[in-house]
Design a protein around this motif. Structure first.
Motif, PDB file in Angstrom:
ATOM      1  N   GLU A   4       0.824  -1.202   0.000  1.00  0.00           N
ATOM      2  CA  GLU A   4       0.000   0.000   0.000  1.00  0.00           C
ATOM      3  C   GLU A   4       0.864   1.260   0.000  1.00  0.00           C
ATOM      4  O   GLU A   4       0.507   2.271  -0.616  1.00  0.00           O
ATOM      5  N   LEU A   5       2.003   1.208   0.677  1.00  0.00           N
ATOM      6  CA  LEU A   5       2.921   2.340   0.663  1.00  0.00           C
ATOM      7  C   LEU A   5       3.489   2.555  -0.733  1.00  0.00           C
ATOM      8  O   LEU A   5       3.601   3.691  -1.204  1.00  0.00           O
ATOM      9  N   ASP A   6       3.840   1.457  -1.407  1.00  0.00           N
ATOM     10  CA  ASP A   6       4.320   1.557  -2.784  1.00  0.00           C
ATOM     11  C   ASP A   6       3.236   2.144  -3.691  1.00  0.00           C
ATOM     12  O   ASP A   6       3.520   2.942  -4.594  1.00  0.00           O
ATOM     13  N   GLU A   7       2.012   1.728  -3.456  1.00  0.00           N
ATOM     14  CA  GLU A   7       0.896   2.214  -4.265  1.00  0.00           C
ATOM     15  C   GLU A   7       0.712   3.716  -4.085  1.00  0.00           C
ATOM     16  O   GLU A   7       0.514   4.456  -5.058  1.00  0.00           O
ATOM     17  N   LEU A   8       0.795   4.184  -2.853  1.00  0.00           N
ATOM     18  CA  LEU A   8       0.645   5.612  -2.582  1.00  0.00           C
ATOM     19  C   LEU A   8       1.804   6.397  -3.186  1.00  0.00           C
ATOM     20  O   LEU A   8       1.608   7.483  -3.751  1.00  0.00           O
ATOM     21  N   THR A   9       3.012   5.831  -3.099  1.00  0.00           N
ATOM     22  CA  THR A   9       4.175   6.483  -3.700  1.00  0.00           C
ATOM     23  C   THR A   9       3.995   6.639  -5.203  1.00  0.00           C
ATOM     24  O   THR A   9       4.285   7.697  -5.781  1.00  0.00           O
ATOM     25  N   ALA A  10       3.509   5.584  -5.856  1.00  0.00           N
ATOM     26  CA  ALA A  10       3.305   5.624  -7.305  1.00  0.00           C
ATOM     27  C   ALA A  10       2.284   6.694  -7.700  1.00  0.00           C
ATOM     28  O   ALA A  10       2.420   7.349  -8.742  1.00  0.00           O
ATOM     29  N   ILE A  11       1.278   6.873  -6.867  1.00  0.00           N
ATOM     30  CA  ILE A  11       0.265   7.901  -7.152  1.00  0.00           C
ATOM     31  C   ILE A  11       0.895   9.280  -7.166  1.00  0.00           C
ATOM     32  O   ILE A  11       0.629  10.098  -8.060  1.00  0.00           O
ATOM     33  N   TYR A  12       1.761   9.549  -6.207  1.00  0.00           N
ATOM     34  CA  TYR A  12       2.389  10.869  -6.130  1.00  0.00           C
ATOM     35  C   TYR A  12       3.416  11.067  -7.236  1.00  0.00           C
ATOM     36  O   TYR A  12       3.617  12.193  -7.704  1.00  0.00           O
ATOM     37  N   VAL A  13       4.050   9.985  -7.667  1.00  0.00           N
ATOM     38  CA  VAL A  13       4.956  10.080  -8.815  1.00  0.00           C
ATOM     39  C   VAL A  13       4.182  10.451 -10.067  1.00  0.00           C
ATOM     40  O   VAL A  13       4.600  11.303 -10.864  1.00  0.00           O
ATOM     41  N   GLN A  14       3.025   9.835 -10.242  1.00  0.00           N
ATOM     42  CA  GLN A  14       2.183  10.144 -11.402  1.00  0.00           C
ATOM     43  C   GLN A  14       1.692  11.589 -11.379  1.00  0.00           C
ATOM     44  O   GLN A  14       1.431  12.178 -12.420  1.00  0.00           O
ATOM     45  N   ARG A  15       1.610  12.163 -10.203  1.00  0.00           N
ATOM     46  CA  ARG A  15       1.157  13.547 -10.080  1.00  0.00           C
ATOM     47  C   ARG A  15       2.277  14.570 -10.232  1.00  0.00           C
ATOM     48  O   ARG A  15       2.043  15.760 -10.122  1.00  0.00           O
ATOM     49  N   GLY A  16       3.502  14.073 -10.446  1.00  0.00           N
ATOM     50  CA  GLY A  16       4.579  14.996 -10.761  1.00  0.00           C
ATOM     51  C   GLY A  16       5.723  15.051  -9.787  1.00  0.00           C
ATOM     52  O   GLY A  16       6.711  15.759 -10.044  1.00  0.00           O
ATOM     53  N   LEU A  17       5.671  14.345  -8.662  1.00  0.00           N
ATOM     54  CA  LEU A  17       6.786  14.341  -7.725  1.00  0.00           C
ATOM     55  C   LEU A  17       7.857  13.356  -8.176  1.00  0.00           C
ATOM     56  O   LEU A  17       7.553  12.336  -8.799  1.00  0.00           O
ATOM     57  N   ASP A  18       9.126  13.678  -7.860  1.00  0.00           N
ATOM     58  CA  ASP A  18      10.163  12.701  -8.159  1.00  0.00           C
ATOM     59  C   ASP A  18      10.043  11.548  -7.163  1.00  0.00           C
ATOM     60  O   ASP A  18       9.485  11.712  -6.070  1.00  0.00           O
ATOM     61  N   PRO A  19      10.542  10.372  -7.511  1.00  0.00           N
ATOM     62  CA  PRO A  19      10.332   9.181  -6.676  1.00  0.00           C
ATOM     63  C   PRO A  19      10.760   9.345  -5.227  1.00  0.00           C
ATOM     64  O   PRO A  19      10.070   8.872  -4.320  1.00  0.00           O
ATOM     65  N   GLU A  20      11.892  10.001  -4.992  1.00  0.00           N
ATOM     66  CA  GLU A  20      12.365  10.140  -3.609  1.00  0.00           C
ATOM     67  C   GLU A  20      11.426  11.007  -2.782  1.00  0.00           C
ATOM     68  O   GLU A  20      11.064  10.659  -1.649  1.00  0.00           O
ATOM     69  N   LEU A  21      11.008  12.141  -3.355  1.00  0.00           N
ATOM     70  CA  LEU A  21      10.086  13.023  -2.636  1.00  0.00           C
ATOM     71  C   LEU A  21       8.726  12.360  -2.469  1.00  0.00           C
ATOM     72  O   LEU A  21       8.079  12.474  -1.415  1.00  0.00           O
ATOM     73  N   ALA A  22       8.274  11.636  -3.513  1.00  0.00           N
ATOM     74  CA  ALA A  22       6.990  10.935  -3.436  1.00  0.00           C
ATOM     75  C   ALA A  22       7.008   9.910  -2.308  1.00  0.00           C
ATOM     76  O   ALA A  22       6.022   9.745  -1.586  1.00  0.00           O
ATOM     77  N   ARG A  23       8.163   9.236  -2.135  1.00  0.00           N
ATOM     78  CA  ARG A  23       8.273   8.246  -1.054  1.00  0.00           C
ATOM     79  C   ARG A  23       8.209   8.923   0.310  1.00  0.00           C
ATOM     80  O   ARG A  23       7.552   8.427   1.231  1.00  0.00           O
ATOM     81  N   GLN A  24       8.866  10.067   0.430  1.00  0.00           N
ATOM     82  CA  GLN A  24       8.839  10.793   1.694  1.00  0.00           C
ATOM     83  C   GLN A  24       7.428  11.260   2.039  1.00  0.00           C
ATOM     84  O   GLN A  24       6.983  11.147   3.188  1.00  0.00           O
ATOM     85  N   VAL A  25       6.734  11.767   1.034  1.00  0.00           N
ATOM     86  CA  VAL A  25       5.353  12.222   1.247  1.00  0.00           C
ATOM     87  C   VAL A  25       4.471  11.046   1.645  1.00  0.00           C
ATOM     88  O   VAL A  25       3.654  11.141   2.575  1.00  0.00           O
ATOM     89  N   ALA A  26       4.623   9.929   0.956  1.00  0.00           N
ATOM     90  CA  ALA A  26       3.811   8.754   1.263  1.00  0.00           C
ATOM     91  C   ALA A  26       4.078   8.259   2.681  1.00  0.00           C
ATOM     92  O   ALA A  26       3.151   7.882   3.408  1.00  0.00           O
ATOM     93  N   LEU A  27       5.333   8.274   3.095  1.00  0.00           N
ATOM     94  CA  LEU A  27       5.677   7.836   4.449  1.00  0.00           C
ATOM     95  C   LEU A  27       5.072   8.752   5.507  1.00  0.00           C
ATOM     96  O   LEU A  27       4.511   8.279   6.505  1.00  0.00           O
ATOM     97  N   ARG A  28       5.164  10.074   5.272  1.00  0.00           N
ATOM     98  CA  ARG A  28       4.643  11.015   6.252  1.00  0.00           C
ATOM     99  C   ARG A  28       3.125  10.927   6.346  1.00  0.00           C
ATOM    100  O   ARG A  28       2.551  10.943   7.447  1.00  0.00           O
ATOM    101  N   LEU A  29       2.461  10.840   5.208  1.00  0.00           N
ATOM    102  CA  LEU A  29       0.999  10.768   5.217  1.00  0.00           C
ATOM    103  C   LEU A  29       0.503   9.443   5.781  1.00  0.00           C
ATOM    104  O   LEU A  29      -0.532   9.392   6.455  1.00  0.00           O
ATOM    105  N   THR A  30       1.240   8.371   5.512  1.00  0.00           N
ATOM    106  CA  THR A  30       0.865   7.068   6.063  1.00  0.00           C
ATOM    107  C   THR A  30       0.991   7.081   7.578  1.00  0.00           C
ATOM    108  O   THR A  30       0.145   6.524   8.295  1.00  0.00           O
TER     109      THR A  30
END
Length: 222
Positions: free
Chosen positions: A97-123
């Motif tokens: 589920e964390l990977d899934e959330l990260t992928a969503i943010y990547v699709q919205r324009g964030l780079d993978p590292e930042l998308a992972r950080q956002v997904a971790l914080r929101l999770t």
């Protein structure tokens, strides 16, 4: 430090009740006025016209309430099923589920590292809420409210249906629908002219159709 942003007056929170209110009032005016016009074209008897109008008001209000409740309840059931499914997936496969959330943010324009950080914080803050909002598009604003929709729809239908019951309803209906179209568009923040035009056009078509039917049956009965 973040500056204090000025408050913005968005209107999306009105979607739930505004849709039911506009649909109820519109159906009340159109169906009752059309029914009255059809009966008048067939017989012209004042008492029959009034009885038909009152019957249409009562039946229509109950029908609108039932229809809104059933349809919005179906939406609510689907939402609850999705919430239960998402809750179970977060419990059984949190990494996926964390990977899934990260992928969503990547699709919205964030780079993978930042998308992972956002997904971790929101999770960490609200895992379920984050998935409902960003994966499924669900929020408090759009959550289905069956009882509210049913009550608003029935009440506005009754009010709309009562308006054409006066003298010469077919002459008043145009002004009523003009006000409804403009008022509904303004409440939703949309263009008044477009909202008014579509209400008037469809209402005129409905009344013309029922007037033609009433005339034909009146001639046949005679």
């Amino acid at each position: 430090m973040l500056s204090h942003a000025r408050p913005e007056a968005h209107l999306v929170h009105r979607i739930g009740w505004l849709r039911a209110a506009v649909m109820g009032a519109n159906d009340g005016i159109v169906s009752t006025a059309s029914l009255i016009v059809g009966v008048a074209a067939a017989s012209g008897d004042r008492s029959q016209i009034l009885v038909a109008g009152m019957a249409g008001l009562a039946a229509g209000a109950m029908s609108m309430a039932a229809g809104e409740y059933v349809s919005v309840s179906s939406q609510s059931d689907t939402e609850r099923a999705d919430i239960a499914r998402e809750t179970a997936e977060l419990h059984t496969d949190p990494a996926g589920e964390l990977d899934e959330l990260t992928a969503i943010y990547v699709q919205r324009g964030l780079d993978p590292e930042l998308a992972r950080q956002v997904a971790l914080r929101l999770t960490a803050h609200d895992a379920l809420g984050s998935h409902l909002r960003d994966e499924l598009g669900m929020s408090e604003v759009t959550t289905a409210a069956p009882v509210q929709a049913a009550m608003v729809s029935a009440a506005t239908f009754a009010v709309g249906a009562a308006l054409p019951l006066g003298t010469r309803p077919w002459r008043r209906t145009g002004r009523l629908r003009f006000g409804l179209g403009g008022g509904g568009a303004q409440a939703g923040g949309a263009g008044i002219a477009r909202g008014t035009l579509r209400v008037l056009v469809w209402g005129a078509m409905a009344m013309a159709a029922t007037a033609a039917v009433g005339h034909l049956f009146g001639v046949a009965a005679a």
